[in-house]
Design a protein around this motif. Sequence first.
Motif, PDB file in Angstrom:
ATOM      1  N   ALA A  66      11.768   9.771  -4.035  1.00 57.83           N
ATOM      2  CA  ALA A  66      10.932   9.736  -5.232  1.00 57.83           C
ATOM      3  C   ALA A  66      11.419  10.667  -6.328  1.00 57.83           C
ATOM      4  CB  ALA A  66       9.491  10.078  -4.866  1.00 57.83           C
ATOM      5  N   ASP A  67      12.248  11.636  -5.969  1.00 57.22           N
ATOM      6  CA  ASP A  67      12.806  12.562  -6.962  1.00 57.22           C
ATOM      7  C   ASP A  67      14.164  12.116  -7.487  1.00 57.22           C
ATOM      8  OD1 ASP A  67      10.649  14.384  -6.866  1.00 57.22           O
ATOM      9  OD2 ASP A  67      11.431  15.236  -5.006  1.00 57.22           O
ATOM     10  N   GLY A  68      14.643  10.957  -7.031  1.00 55.06           N
ATOM     11  CA  GLY A  68      15.912  10.437  -7.501  1.00 55.06           C
ATOM     12  C   GLY A  68      17.122  10.919  -6.738  1.00 55.06           C
ATOM     13  N   ASN A  69      16.919  11.624  -5.632  1.00 53.35           N
ATOM     14  CA  ASN A  69      18.044  12.066  -4.811  1.00 53.35           C
ATOM     15  C   ASN A  69      18.587  10.884  -4.017  1.00 53.35           C
ATOM     16  OD1 ASN A  69      17.711  14.946  -5.425  1.00 53.35           O
ATOM     17  ND2 ASN A  69      15.844  14.790  -4.211  1.00 53.35           N
ATOM     18  N   LEU A  70      19.895  10.665  -4.092  1.00 47.86           N
ATOM     19  CA  LEU A  70      20.519   9.574  -3.353  1.00 47.86           C
ATOM     20  C   LEU A  70      20.759  10.011  -1.916  1.00 47.86           C
ATOM     21  CD1 LEU A  70      23.107   8.194  -5.952  1.00 47.86           C
ATOM     22  CD2 LEU A  70      20.663   7.676  -5.694  1.00 47.86           C
ATOM     23  N   ALA A  99       0.809  -1.218   0.000  1.00 44.44           N
ATOM     24  CA  ALA A  99       0.000   0.000   0.000  1.00 44.44           C
ATOM     25  C   ALA A  99       0.843   1.270   0.000  1.00 44.44           C
ATOM     26  CB  ALA A  99      -0.941   0.004   1.208  1.00 44.44           C
ATOM     27  N   ASP A 100       2.156   1.139  -0.136  1.00 46.11           N
ATOM     28  CA  ASP A 100       3.025   2.318  -0.114  1.00 46.11           C
ATOM     29  C   ASP A 100       2.678   3.234  -1.293  1.00 46.11           C
ATOM     30  OD1 ASP A 100       5.542   3.976  -0.639  1.00 46.11           O
ATOM     31  OD2 ASP A 100       6.086   2.939   1.204  1.00 46.11           O
ATOM     32  N   PRO A 101       2.493   4.542  -1.049  1.00 44.55           N
ATOM     33  CA  PRO A 101       2.034   5.455  -2.107  1.00 44.55           C
ATOM     34  C   PRO A 101       3.119   5.939  -3.062  1.00 44.55           C
ATOM     35  CG  PRO A 101       2.289   6.664  -0.057  1.00 44.55           C
ATOM     36  CD  PRO A 101       2.566   5.225   0.268  1.00 44.55           C
ATOM     37  N   LEU A 102       4.308   5.383  -3.003  1.00 46.48           N
ATOM     38  CA  LEU A 102       5.402   5.837  -3.857  1.00 46.48           C
ATOM     39  C   LEU A 102       5.004   5.827  -5.336  1.00 46.48           C
ATOM     40  CD1 LEU A 102       8.516   6.485  -4.255  1.00 46.48           C
ATOM     41  CD2 LEU A 102       8.794   4.014  -4.549  1.00 46.48           C
ATOM     42  N   VAL A 103       5.316   6.917  -6.045  1.00 47.16           N
ATOM     43  CA  VAL A 103       5.158   7.004  -7.493  1.00 47.16           C
ATOM     44  C   VAL A 103       6.466   7.535  -8.072  1.00 47.16           C
ATOM     45  CG1 VAL A 103       3.943   8.071  -9.421  1.00 47.16           C
ATOM     46  CG2 VAL A 103       2.670   7.372  -7.382  1.00 47.16           C
ATOM     47  N   LEU A 104       6.962   6.899  -9.136  1.00 49.54           N
ATOM     48  CA  LEU A 104       8.235   7.270  -9.741  1.00 49.54           C
ATOM     49  C   LEU A 104       8.036   7.664 -11.203  1.00 49.54           C
ATOM     50  CD1 LEU A 104      10.325   4.268  -8.372  1.00 49.54           C
ATOM     51  CD2 LEU A 104      10.564   6.646  -7.626  1.00 49.54           C
ATOM     52  N   ARG A 105       8.617   8.763 -11.592  1.00 48.16           N
ATOM     53  CA  ARG A 105       8.610   9.135 -13.005  1.00 48.16           C
ATOM     54  C   ARG A 105       9.624   8.279 -13.748  1.00 48.16           C
ATOM     55  NH1 ARG A 105       9.763  14.132 -11.011  1.00 48.16           N
ATOM     56  NH2 ARG A 105      11.589  14.221 -12.378  1.00 48.16           N
ATOM     57  N   PRO A 106       9.340   7.870 -14.975  1.00 45.53           N
ATOM     58  CA  PRO A 106      10.294   7.056 -15.730  1.00 45.53           C
ATOM     59  C   PRO A 106      11.658   7.719 -15.873  1.00 45.53           C
ATOM     60  CG  PRO A 106       8.152   6.987 -16.780  1.00 45.53           C
ATOM     61  CD  PRO A 106       8.049   8.001 -15.686  1.00 45.53           C
ATOM     62  N   ASP A 107      11.697   9.043 -16.086  1.00 44.99           N
ATOM     63  CA  ASP A 107      12.990   9.706 -16.244  1.00 44.99           C
ATOM     64  C   ASP A 107      13.813   9.657 -14.970  1.00 44.99           C
ATOM     65  OD1 ASP A 107      10.889  11.601 -15.352  1.00 44.99           O
ATOM     66  OD2 ASP A 107      12.548  13.016 -15.229  1.00 44.99           O
TER      67      ASP A 107
END
Length: 304
Positions: free
Chosen positions: A197-201, A159-167
């Motif tokens: 979710a924004d790709g920050n490590l 149920a985790d709401p994480l959404v990732l953009r393909p880029d």
Amino acid sequence: MGRVTARRRVLRISVDGERAVRPDSLAGEEPLELRVGGKALTVTMRTPGHDIDLVLGFLVGEGIIGSGSDVTAIRYCASAASAASAVGVVGSAADRQGQDVQTYNEVQTYNVVDITLAPSVPRPDVSIERAFYTSSSCGLCGKTSIDGVRLRSRYEVDADPLVLRPDVVLALPDRLRLAQKVFATTGGLHAAAIADADGNLLVVREDVGRHNAVDKVVGWAAREGQLPLRERVLVVSGRASFELTQKALLAGIPALVAVSAPSSLAADLAQDAGMTLVGFVRGGSMNVYTGAHRIADALVNSGS
């Protein structure tokens, strides 16, 4: 870089027959023995560095603990002559939780650690049947069957709401590679990272063992009081095996992104758990094996 790398003289031979002796850097590899209450639990071959994170991550990955507060102390085992010289507290979050996680100024080597679990945490079985040896190439060596390692996670990820953009997903391997400082020197290390979710490590760790690299980033999260890792992504530099997928699940991570392929069992576990599993992230494309609903505008039929 101390014990993280080692220098060796090598004979370099080129295709035209030219030969030259030159120095080369190798990734360090040493055993680390983990003890619980003075009793041996396991030995893992690892690249020295971030050992406390490695220990905490290993305990999470084995289902022994669910947070950093389940451990009250982690100490390097020292010789009798040096055991009295304790230095510092490792990790600000551990300090905030009142933990006594200390290192010893050991005369010999830092290759044995002893773990003290909180009184409420069940002690692991350290009998002969439970003891196992972990090599840098296989985090499951010594297990009697696959059923023995398919642990039940205390965290749910479906149920985790994480959404990732393909880029964002496609950029993760390059970001990880740029952060691999020791790999740039030796070419001989795996890497793992936790990303948002924004790709920050948020954290990157390297090790000769891919499972160790994952344990180190999960251990960092445990030490910083960030478990479960909601709305986070585990990024790995190689393939997505069952063991790495299980470690992600046990840390409450809803998505695993791998540069290479997953195994069939990893895909089965991710499917059952409701985890997003992405592989072959390279060259402007990726394969989404499970959990495609978390990839925004994903045009991939993962069957989930």
